[in-house]
Design an enzyme around this catalytic site. Structure first.
Site, short mmCIF file in Angstrom:
data_model
loop_
_atom_site.label_atom_id
_atom_site.label_comp_id
_atom_site.label_asym_id
_atom_site.label_seq_id
_atom_site.Cartn_x
_atom_site.Cartn_y
_atom_site.Cartn_z
N ASP A 47 -70.81 13.47 56.60
CA ASP A 47 -69.46 14.03 56.71
C ASP A 47 -69.38 15.00 57.89
O ASP A 47 -69.19 16.21 57.73
CB ASP A 47 -69.03 14.71 55.40
CG ASP A 47 -68.46 13.70 54.40
OD1 ASP A 47 -68.44 12.49 54.71
OD2 ASP A 47 -68.02 14.13 53.32
N HIS A 81 -66.83 9.82 54.89
CA HIS A 81 -65.89 10.01 55.99
C HIS A 81 -66.41 9.32 57.26
O HIS A 81 -65.64 8.68 57.98
CB HIS A 81 -65.65 11.49 56.25
CG HIS A 81 -64.80 12.15 55.22
ND1 HIS A 81 -63.48 12.50 55.43
CD2 HIS A 81 -65.08 12.53 53.94
CE1 HIS A 81 -62.98 13.05 54.34
NE2 HIS A 81 -63.93 13.09 53.42
#
EC number: 3.1.3.48
Length: 263
Positions: A47, A81
């Site tokens: 992330d 992500h």
């Protein structure tokens, strides 16, 4: 005389906050013995993008580490992500079972309208998470996190902006430098260390370290999960090991943390 155990550093979600990353790195250098720091194994748990304003600078920082600290070992895990960012850029490996990436859309197709999945250039052969990442969610406020959405359900708007393009624009595919694409392509989904020392009340214990962004799932065979993660199986619509919370082992209740040590 026993050899001193190697220092292992695990760094959690960065989410585009370059100032916090710089401060953290300086704090680590101050807190750890210089010889231990210079030879440390540093595992970044994923992330790196979204939410914060400087995804591009964060990835520049990470790419620079091997040259700045050549005696360290750096591992860069993919978070959900980063996986979605890679999916949008077309960097994910093809599904090993011969299926198409668009086959990942089916399971969550009922959410396409409310999440505003991306329908621009290249969407026809894009993993579900890439479409969700670059989409434009209809809701403006995330009640779970108590903050406004930044473009998509992934809050990817800030990542687009860090590369100088508006959210949801296919121009991002050209704006991301090749060095960043290489970094995203080379991220691993799991990292394993067979012998890591951790301090316990009983003293040092030798353990196997398995580092995954979200964690291994409870109740499922560990080796089968590791096999899937090593293979980077992109036929799966939502990879729980990169995004799950409720179904992973020993998750802290206040802030989910994303690595596990098996002793």
């Amino acid at each position: 005389m026993a050899q001193k155990p190697r220092t292992v550093i695990c760094v959690g979600d960065i989410h585009g906050y370059i100032s916090k990353l710089n401060n953290l790195w300086l704090n680590l250098q101050s807190a750890i013995d210089p010889s231990d720091f210079s030879s440390a194994l540093v595992i970044f748990l994923g992330d790196y993008c979204d939410r914060g304003p400087e995804t591009r600078k964060v990835i520049d920082f990470l790419i620079s580490l091997p040259e700045k600290h050549p005696d360290q070992t750096h591992v860069f895990l993919a978070g959900n992500h980063d996986f979605a960012f890679s999916g949008f850029l077309g960097l994910l490996p093809r599904p090993s079972d011969g299926s198409d990436l668009k086959d990942t859309w089916k399971e969550y197709s009922k959410s396409e309208e409310t999440e505003g999945w991306y329908t621009g250039e290249g969407f026809e052969d894009m993993h579900l998470q890439g479409r969700r990442w670059a989409g434009k969610i209809k809701a403006t406020f995330n009640s779970v996190k108590g903050m406004a959405y930044k473009g998509s359900i992934y809050d990817a708007g800030s990542t687009f902006e860090s590369y100088g393009v508006p959210h949801g624009s296919s121009d991002l595919m050209k704006a991301v430098p090749e060095s960043h694409k290489k970094f995203l392509t080379n991220m691993v989904w799991v990292h394993e260390e067979d012998d890591v020392c951790i301090e316990t009340e009983e003293g040092l214990k030798h353990c196997k370290l398995i580092a995954v962004h979200a964690g291994l799932e409870k109740g499922n065979n560990v080796e089968e999960q590791l096999k899937l993660l090593r293979a980077k199986d992109t036929s799966i619509s939502k990879i729980q090991h990169l995004s799950g919370r409720k179904n992973v082992w020993d998750i802290p209740q206040v802030r989910h943390r994303k690595n596990q040590t098996l002793c």
